[in-house]
Design a protein around this motif. Structure first.
Motif, PDB file in Angstrom:
ATOM      1  N   LEU A   8      59.142  -2.617  47.729  1.00  0.00           N
ATOM      2  CA  LEU A   8      58.507  -1.809  48.424  1.00  0.00           C
ATOM      3  C   LEU A   8      59.239  -1.061  49.725  1.00  0.00           C
ATOM      4  O   LEU A   8      59.108   0.053  49.992  1.00  0.00           O
ATOM      5  N   TYR A   9      59.996  -1.691  50.245  1.00  0.00           N
ATOM      6  CA  TYR A   9      61.016  -1.117  51.182  1.00  0.00           C
ATOM      7  C   TYR A   9      61.977  -0.025  50.626  1.00  0.00           C
ATOM      8  O   TYR A   9      62.071   1.036  51.355  1.00  0.00           O
ATOM      9  N   ARG A  10      62.455  -0.311  49.316  1.00  0.00           N
ATOM     10  CA  ARG A  10      63.433   0.521  48.771  1.00  0.00           C
ATOM     11  C   ARG A  10      62.764   1.731  48.452  1.00  0.00           C
ATOM     12  O   ARG A  10      63.288   2.907  48.630  1.00  0.00           O
ATOM     13  N   ASN A  11      61.685   1.741  47.983  1.00  0.00           N
ATOM     14  CA  ASN A  11      60.842   2.969  47.690  1.00  0.00           C
ATOM     15  C   ASN A  11      60.316   3.675  48.763  1.00  0.00           C
ATOM     16  O   ASN A  11      60.225   4.880  48.888  1.00  0.00           O
ATOM     17  N   TYR A  12      59.985   3.069  49.767  1.00  0.00           N
ATOM     18  CA  TYR A  12      59.595   3.631  51.045  1.00  0.00           C
ATOM     19  C   TYR A  12      60.688   4.318  51.454  1.00  0.00           C
ATOM     20  O   TYR A  12      60.714   5.597  52.123  1.00  0.00           O
ATOM     21  N   GLY A  13      62.060   3.873  51.553  1.00  0.00           N
ATOM     22  CA  GLY A  13      63.310   4.373  51.895  1.00  0.00           C
ATOM     23  C   GLY A  13      63.392   5.807  51.223  1.00  0.00           C
ATOM     24  O   GLY A  13      64.049   6.801  51.931  1.00  0.00           O
ATOM     25  N   ILE A  14      63.083   5.691  50.028  1.00  0.00           N
ATOM     26  CA  ILE A  14      63.578   6.926  49.372  1.00  0.00           C
ATOM     27  C   ILE A  14      62.388   8.129  49.573  1.00  0.00           C
ATOM     28  O   ILE A  14      62.890   9.205  49.934  1.00  0.00           O
ATOM     29  N   ALA A  48      49.356  -1.284  52.858  1.00  0.00           N
ATOM     30  CA  ALA A  48      48.297  -0.678  53.667  1.00  0.00           C
ATOM     31  C   ALA A  48      48.805   0.149  54.823  1.00  0.00           C
ATOM     32  O   ALA A  48      48.036   1.270  55.056  1.00  0.00           O
ATOM     33  N   GLN A  49      50.121   0.072  55.157  1.00  0.00           N
ATOM     34  CA  GLN A  49      50.908   0.903  56.014  1.00  0.00           C
ATOM     35  C   GLN A  49      51.496   2.077  55.610  1.00  0.00           C
ATOM     36  O   GLN A  49      51.661   3.173  56.114  1.00  0.00           O
ATOM     37  N   PHE A  50      52.209   1.784  54.173  1.00  0.00           N
ATOM     38  CA  PHE A  50      52.711   2.915  53.510  1.00  0.00           C
ATOM     39  C   PHE A  50      51.972   3.935  52.750  1.00  0.00           C
ATOM     40  O   PHE A  50      52.445   5.207  52.612  1.00  0.00           O
TER      41      PHE A  50
END
Length: 528
Positions: A8-14, A48-50
């Motif tokens: 989740l964090y990795r794809n959010y970073g992308i 829920a946030q992303f």
């Protein structure tokens, strides 16, 4: 395979690092974030946030994104639900506002107070984005949703609409509220009706004379004034009371109460003693008479003014007794039980009669035969003479009392009783004028009055005490004398069991109060 926190964090970073114009190229990354709703509690909170952060960049995934967020709004974990609800307004753009409003309206059924507050906040925030679209979502659920959702949506509107700024509640928005509310009013409970009327009365566009008249027409439809009243059906009686209460603040010199007053005279007063109260502790007769009294000043032209006055006249006769006989033909004591003077009822009926009498001032002279008029004046005289004693005792009891002393339960009741008796006194004196006068003005005892305490403590004049020449003139001609008819002595009875008795300087106790209805039994006095 479930999405992990790291993914989740990795794809959010992308997505966060991509240029706005290039975000659409990373559809896969956004899909991974959507799949986060299938993970554990931590993954769901992140999702829920992303999800809302990049929602607008993937219109082709809009439905999937909203459904994913909705799944989180229904999660078993309350903290996840709150986070998802908090972010819902970020989906409210364009055509999605109606859908988001619909979803938030359904979420009003939550029993968690913090979550409920979050839903309210979210709804208010999208109101400011597009009020009409938000209302479409709300009214959709009010008209078609479950009972609990409908109930809470109506309550939400009744509380929140009046707090919204003018640039949000435009004329177009208000017109929409009025149109949709009329649809809801076609099938409502009593509580819903009250809340919906509260919504409409708060609309700025309905504050005009024409607007208030439209509201009265709505209430008339709900009150079924074209149908006869079934006094034995508490629901029917309750409906009429609720409708009348809602109409009352709308009446004015330009918005008339004539239809309601005529209906009360035609259908309610004839059945007054048989009305079935919708609430066990409610004095239904007193409630009806108070409503009638409050409406009576706002009657416009009335086709049935004579018939209405005649009905009020007949009811006054019921509640204003004749003096009791003290001695029979052979000198034996035959005095019947002392009559109970129901001041609260008489105040309402006299006030209503006085108001309608202005429209037909010759009623007592031209429409009532001499014998009945004589009987009526005897009753008025009996009531008025006893009233003087009562007023004197109330004034003595309240004299010198100010501030906190007047705020005790006992003195509050005495102050109200004094208002009632003073009102009756003024109205009776008007009727004893020749011809009867309808010029005096009184404020009903339960209505707020400025400087009420000062009025209560004012030193009584000779006229008010019943000893002045004016009162004697107004009460003439005197009753035919009968040797043993000494009936106007100080009253007896109890103020109320809870409050105790007041002892006057003449050795008696006085005044009764049952609930909100003030009455008084005149004590018997034998001939000396």
């Amino acid at each position: 395979m479930a999405v992990t926190i790291e993914e989740l964090y990795r794809n959010y970073g992308i997505l966060a690092d991509a240029k706005p114009e290039d975000l659409g190229q990373h559809k896969y990354a956004y899909q991974v974030i959507l799949d986060g709703v299938k993970g554990g509690p931590k993954e769901k909170r992140l999702a829920a946030q992303f999800i809302p952060k990049f929602f607008s960049s993937f219109p082709e995934l809009a439905d999937a994104a909203i459904n994913a967020q909705l799944d989180l709004c229904e999660d078993e974990d309350v903290s996840i639900r709150r986070q998802a609800i908090k972010e819902l307004p970020r989906f409210a753009a364009g055509e999605n506002i109606v859908r988001v409003a619909d979803i938030l309206t359904q979420l009003l059924q939550t029993d968690d107070s913090a979550e409920f507050s979050q839903v309210n906040t979210a709804l208010v925030s999208i109101f400011k984005m597009d009020a009409k679209a938000t209302l479409r979502g709300l009214f959709s659920q009010i008209l078609q949703g479950e009972d609990i959702v409908r109930e809470r949506a109506i309550k939400f509107l009744s509380i929140k609409l009046k707090t919204l700024p003018e640039d949000t509640m435009t004329k177009e928005v208000e017109d929409y509220v009025f149109t949709e509310t009329k649809k809801v009013l076609e099938d409502v409970t009593g509580e819903e009706f009250v809340l919906l009327m509260r919504i409409l009365m708060a609309l700025k566009g309905l504050q005009t004379v024409n607007g208030r008249q439209q509201l009265v027409e709505l209430v008339v439809e709900q009150a079924f004034l074209e149908q006869a009243l079934n006094p034995a059906d508490p629901d029917t009686v309750d409906r009429l009371l609720q409708c009348t209460r809602q109409a009352l603040p709308l009446f004015s010199k330009n918005v008339h109460s004539s239809r309601f007053v005529t209906y009360f005279c035609d259908h309610v007063l004839p059945n007054l003693s048989t009305l079935t109260s919708p609430v066990a502790e409610l004095d239904i007769q007193q409630e009806v008479l108070k409503l009638l009294a409050e409406m009576s000043p706002f009657c416009g032209d009335m086709e049935k003014v004579e018939a209405n006055l005649l009905m009020l006249f007949e009811k006054l006769l019921e509640f204003m007794p004749l003096p009791p006989e003290a001695e029979g033909e052979n000198g034996e004591n035959t005095m019947s039980e002392e009559p109970k003077l129901q001041f609260s009822y008489v105040e309402c009926l006299l006030f209503s009669f006085h108001q309608l009498g202005k429209k037909l001032p010759d009623f007592l002279i031209d429409k009532i035969n001499a014998e009945r008029l004589k009987d009526f004046k005897i009753r008025l005289q009996y009531f008025a003479r006893g009233l003087q004693v009562y007023i004197r005792q109330l004034r003595v009891a309240l004299q010198g009392k100010t501030g906190d002393a007047l705020k005790t339960d006992e003195n509050k009741i005495k102050v109200v009783a004094l208002k009632i008796t003073n009102n009756i006194n003024v109205l009776i004196k008007d009727l004893f004028h020749n011809p009867p006068s309808y010029k005096s003005t009184v404020t009903l005892s339960w209505r707020p009055v400025q400087k009420a305490e000062a009025v209560a403590l004012k030193r009584p004049s000779g006229e008010e005490m019943g000893t002045g020449s004016t009162m004697k003139k107004l009460l003439s001609p005197p009753l035919p004398r009968r040797n043993a008819r000494q009936i106007y002595n100080p009253p007896s009875g109890k103020y109320s069991a809870a409050i105790g008795n007041f002892t006057n300087g003449e050795g008696g106790t006085w005044v009764g109060c049952q609930g909100r209805v003030y009455y008084w039994k005149l004590s018997k006095l034998t001939s000396k």
